[in-house]
Design a protein around this motif. Structure first.
Motif, PDB file in Angstrom:
ATOM      1  N   ARG A 232     -14.818   2.078   3.152  1.00 31.68           N
ATOM      2  CA  ARG A 232     -15.855   2.834   2.562  1.00 31.68           C
ATOM      3  C   ARG A 232     -15.458   3.175   0.996  1.00 31.68           C
TER       4      ARG A 232
ATOM      5  N   PHE B 273     -10.206   0.929  -3.168  1.00 34.23           N
ATOM      6  CA  PHE B 273      -8.721   1.035  -2.870  1.00 34.23           C
ATOM      7  C   PHE B 273      -8.053   1.500  -4.242  1.00 34.23           C
ATOM      8  N   HIS B 274      -7.154   2.401  -3.880  1.00 32.14           N
ATOM      9  CA  HIS B 274      -6.221   2.615  -5.166  1.00 32.14           C
ATOM     10  C   HIS B 274      -5.058   1.719  -4.899  1.00 32.14           C
ATOM     11  N   VAL B 275      -4.944   0.886  -6.087  1.00 32.57           N
ATOM     12  CA  VAL B 275      -3.810  -0.233  -5.965  1.00 32.57           C
ATOM     13  C   VAL B 275      -2.445   0.676  -6.758  1.00 32.57           C
ATOM     14  N   SER B 276      -1.443   0.606  -6.307  1.00 34.40           N
ATOM     15  CA  SER B 276      -0.201   1.344  -6.754  1.00 34.40           C
ATOM     16  C   SER B 276       0.445   0.613  -7.921  1.00 34.40           C
ATOM     17  N   CYS B 277       0.221  -0.539  -8.081  1.00 37.97           N
ATOM     18  CA  CYS B 277       1.126  -1.507  -9.018  1.00 37.97           C
ATOM     19  C   CYS B 277       0.342  -1.272 -10.292  1.00 37.97           C
TER      20      CYS B 277
ATOM     21  N   ILE C  52      -7.464   4.313   2.854  1.00 41.32           N
ATOM     22  CA  ILE C  52      -7.830   5.049   1.542  1.00 41.32           C
ATOM     23  C   ILE C  52      -6.963   4.453   0.250  1.00 41.32           C
ATOM     24  N   ALA C  53      -6.149   3.858   0.608  1.00 39.44           N
ATOM     25  CA  ALA C  53      -5.091   3.201  -0.433  1.00 39.44           C
ATOM     26  C   ALA C  53      -4.292   2.002   0.022  1.00 39.44           C
ATOM     27  N   SER C  54      -3.817   1.513  -1.048  1.00 41.34           N
ATOM     28  CA  SER C  54      -2.880   0.117  -0.747  1.00 41.34           C
ATOM     29  C   SER C  54      -1.522   0.230  -1.365  1.00 41.34           C
ATOM     30  N   ILE C  55      -0.596  -0.184  -1.128  1.00 33.16           N
ATOM     31  CA  ILE C  55       0.761  -0.346  -1.568  1.00 33.16           C
ATOM     32  C   ILE C  55       1.454  -1.503  -1.548  1.00 33.16           C
TER      33      ILE C  55
ATOM     34  N   HIS D  97       7.333  -1.957  -3.429  1.00 32.37           N
ATOM     35  CA  HIS D  97       7.270  -0.487  -3.580  1.00 32.37           C
ATOM     36  C   HIS D  97       8.114   0.209  -2.356  1.00 32.37           C
TER      37      HIS D  97
ATOM     38  N   ALA E 230       2.948   7.354  -5.186  1.00 27.56           N
ATOM     39  CA  ALA E 230       2.821   5.953  -5.520  1.00 27.56           C
ATOM     40  C   ALA E 230       1.298   5.403  -5.579  1.00 27.56           C
ATOM     41  N   THR E 231       0.471   5.925  -4.822  1.00 27.23           N
ATOM     42  CA  THR E 231      -1.048   5.702  -4.908  1.00 27.23           C
ATOM     43  C   THR E 231      -1.781   6.568  -5.388  1.00 27.23           C
TER      44      THR E 231
ATOM     45  N   SER F  77       1.444  -8.911  -4.693  1.00 25.82           N
ATOM     46  CA  SER F  77       0.266  -8.765  -5.432  1.00 25.82           C
ATOM     47  C   SER F  77       0.995  -7.802  -6.532  1.00 25.82           C
TER      48      SER F  77
ATOM     49  N   PRO G  83       1.490  -7.360   0.685  1.00 28.43           N
ATOM     50  CA  PRO G  83       2.699  -8.374   0.166  1.00 28.43           C
ATOM     51  C   PRO G  83       2.791  -8.125  -1.321  1.00 28.43           C
TER      52      PRO G  83
END
Lengths: 146, 120
Positions: B21, B24-28, A100-103, A107, A85-86, B49, A146
């Motif tokens: 640092r 961000f990798h955004v998943s959508c 390191i990532a956001s979800i 999801h 997903a990320t 989001s 969110p």
């Protein structure tokens, strides 16, 4: 691991769907318990034919003393879904410190829905399963927004 | 060093004191440009989001499965927006479940602190 002739042995292994029989993961694990790995692989590939090839499938193989075996397949690991997903390759080395990532929570909801089809999670409310997915995400350094 | 790590576990996970640092990798991934965004948010629900009809990547683990789309915010259960925060402990008075939960948390915290201090 088990007594000489009394109990069934259990092997836990994660295999890519439709891709069984390489010697390293499966061959020694099953061969040591007297099971022909070709038999297992044919049956495994048949049972995972409906799954995208390559998706990791955790399986639990029970080998009886008379060398017959049966196995149960489960849904792919949560970490696999989160990484896809990320788009990250590995979880962070410093969980709780490095994000390191956001979800999105939507999801997470969909991942929880997939996991809820699993037998050993059937008794849990979907909210609890979603919270376990959030815990896994946190351990990998993925922030849930969110 | 160990002391710092140990106490870091106690801090709320959502302090924003550290600057990220890495980007961000955004998943959508935004693929649908035509759909209207979700209706205005209710008081308790934050704005998502992930707009409706975005493709949720990575959920197609079955062959021939159609891509999974995000739904509008209203179609998700209300508890979904609270899954990152701790569940509130119920207050059912003495002898209820709330007291048991509170005591358990307190006891575990005390044991961990004692264990830590015994190594100092």
């Amino acid at each position: 691991m088990s007594k000489a002739a009394a109990r069934a042995q259990i092997v836990r292994i994660v295999v890519g769907a439709g891709k069984a029989t390489p010697s390293p993961p499966i061959g020694p694990a099953l061969g040591a318990r007297g099971v022909k790995s070709m038999d297992f692989c044919k049956e495994f590939n048949a049972r995972t034919a409906h799954i995208e090839p390559g998706v990791p499938v955790p399986t639990l193989i029970t080998v009886q003393p008379d060398r017959t075996f049966s196995f149960v397949t489960k849904t792919p690991p949560v970490a696999y879904f989160l990484k896809k997903a990320t788009g990250i390759d590995k979880g962070t080395a410093k969980p709780g410190h490095d994000w390191i990532a956001s979800i999105s929570m939507k999801h997470i909801y969909e991942i929880a829905k997939v996991k809820a089809t699993d037998d050993h999670l059937r008794h849990l409310p979907l909210e609890s399963i979603a919270r376990t997915v959030v815990g896994s995400a946190r351990s990998m350094g993925i922030r849930v927004i969110p | 060093m160990r002391a710092a790590l140990h106490f870091c576990f106690r801090l709320a996970a959502r302090t924003s004191s550290t600057v990220p640092r890495r980007p961000f990798h955004v998943s959508c991934v935004r693929r649908a440009a035509n759909d209207a965004p979700a209706a205005e948010p209710q008081a308790e629900r934050p704005v998502s989001s992930c707009p409706p009809s975005t493709v949720l990547v990575g959920l197609n683990w079955l062959k021939g499965q159609p891509p999974v789309l995000a739904l509008p915010d209203e179609e998700y259960p209300p508890w979904l927006w609270t899954i990152t925060s701790a569940k509130p402990i119920p207050d059912d008075g003495p002898g209820g479940k709330g007291e048991k939960m509170r005591m358990r948390i307190e006891n575990r915290k005390r044991i961990k602190e004692q264990n830590f201090m015994s190594k100092q």
